[in-house]
Motif scaffolding. Structure first.
Motif, PDB file in Angstrom:
ATOM      1  N   THR A 164       5.069  23.449   3.033  1.00  0.00           N
ATOM      2  CA  THR A 164       5.977  24.322   2.289  1.00  0.00           C
ATOM      3  C   THR A 164       5.164  25.341   1.506  1.00  0.00           C
ATOM      4  O   THR A 164       3.996  25.091   1.161  1.00  0.00           O
ATOM      5  CB  THR A 164       6.870  23.538   1.301  1.00  0.00           C
ATOM      6  N   THR A 176       5.796  28.438  -1.744  1.00  0.00           N
ATOM      7  CA  THR A 176       6.712  28.906  -2.780  1.00  0.00           C
ATOM      8  C   THR A 176       6.653  30.416  -2.822  1.00  0.00           C
ATOM      9  O   THR A 176       5.575  31.007  -2.931  1.00  0.00           O
ATOM     10  CB  THR A 176       6.326  28.314  -4.155  1.00  0.00           C
ATOM     11  N   THR A 177       7.819  31.054  -2.716  1.00  0.00           N
ATOM     12  CA  THR A 177       7.884  32.509  -2.725  1.00  0.00           C
ATOM     13  C   THR A 177       7.725  33.031  -4.157  1.00  0.00           C
ATOM     14  O   THR A 177       7.773  32.261  -5.116  1.00  0.00           O
ATOM     15  CB  THR A 177       9.225  33.006  -2.146  1.00  0.00           C
ATOM     16  N   GLY A 179      10.209  31.929  -6.618  1.00  0.00           N
ATOM     17  CA  GLY A 179      10.264  30.497  -6.909  1.00  0.00           C
ATOM     18  C   GLY A 179      10.960  29.627  -5.886  1.00  0.00           C
ATOM     19  O   GLY A 179      11.077  28.419  -6.078  1.00  0.00           O
ATOM     20  N   LYS A 180      11.405  30.192  -4.763  1.00  0.00           N
ATOM     21  CA  LYS A 180      12.075  29.403  -3.734  1.00  0.00           C
ATOM     22  C   LYS A 180      11.046  28.704  -2.847  1.00  0.00           C
ATOM     23  O   LYS A 180       9.985  29.246  -2.560  1.00  0.00           O
ATOM     24  CB  LYS A 180      12.972  30.292  -2.874  1.00  0.00           C
ATOM     25  N   SER A 181      11.377  27.507  -2.405  1.00  0.00           N
ATOM     26  CA  SER A 181      10.522  26.745  -1.502  1.00  0.00           C
ATOM     27  C   SER A 181      10.934  27.047  -0.063  1.00  0.00           C
ATOM     28  O   SER A 181      12.118  27.012   0.265  1.00  0.00           O
ATOM     29  CB  SER A 181      10.678  25.251  -1.793  1.00  0.00           C
ATOM     30  N   HIS A 235      10.052  26.157   4.069  1.00  0.00           N
ATOM     31  CA  HIS A 235       9.367  25.272   5.004  1.00  0.00           C
ATOM     32  C   HIS A 235       8.582  26.095   6.015  1.00  0.00           C
ATOM     33  O   HIS A 235       9.070  27.101   6.520  1.00  0.00           O
ATOM     34  CB  HIS A 235      10.379  24.393   5.729  1.00  0.00           C
TER      35      HIS A 235
END
Length: 64
Positions: free
Chosen positions: A29, A31-32, A35-37, A39
């Protein structure tokens, strides 16, 4: 590599390999910036990573 499965239709994908070294891609994973995870499947040899596969308009799930 853990397989990816579509939660909507049940389609699944088995192993994927790196085109440069032939090693099996591993699930991970990232993290953008917002803050989004996300896959990803990445080469253990450091040749890069790709976003997880999609099916039925959504990310496929990976049971790690």
């Amino acid at each position: 590599m853990a397989g990816y499965t579509c939660n909507k239709c049940g389609m699944s994908i088995g192993s994927m390999t790196c085109g440069k070294c032939g090693k099996e891609l591993k699930h991970g994973t990232i993290t953008t910036a917002d803050g989004k995870s996300v896959h990803v499947s990445e080469c253990p040899g450091g040749h890069g990573k790709v976003k997880s596969p999609m099916c039925c308009g959504q990310d496929m799930a990976c049971a790690v």
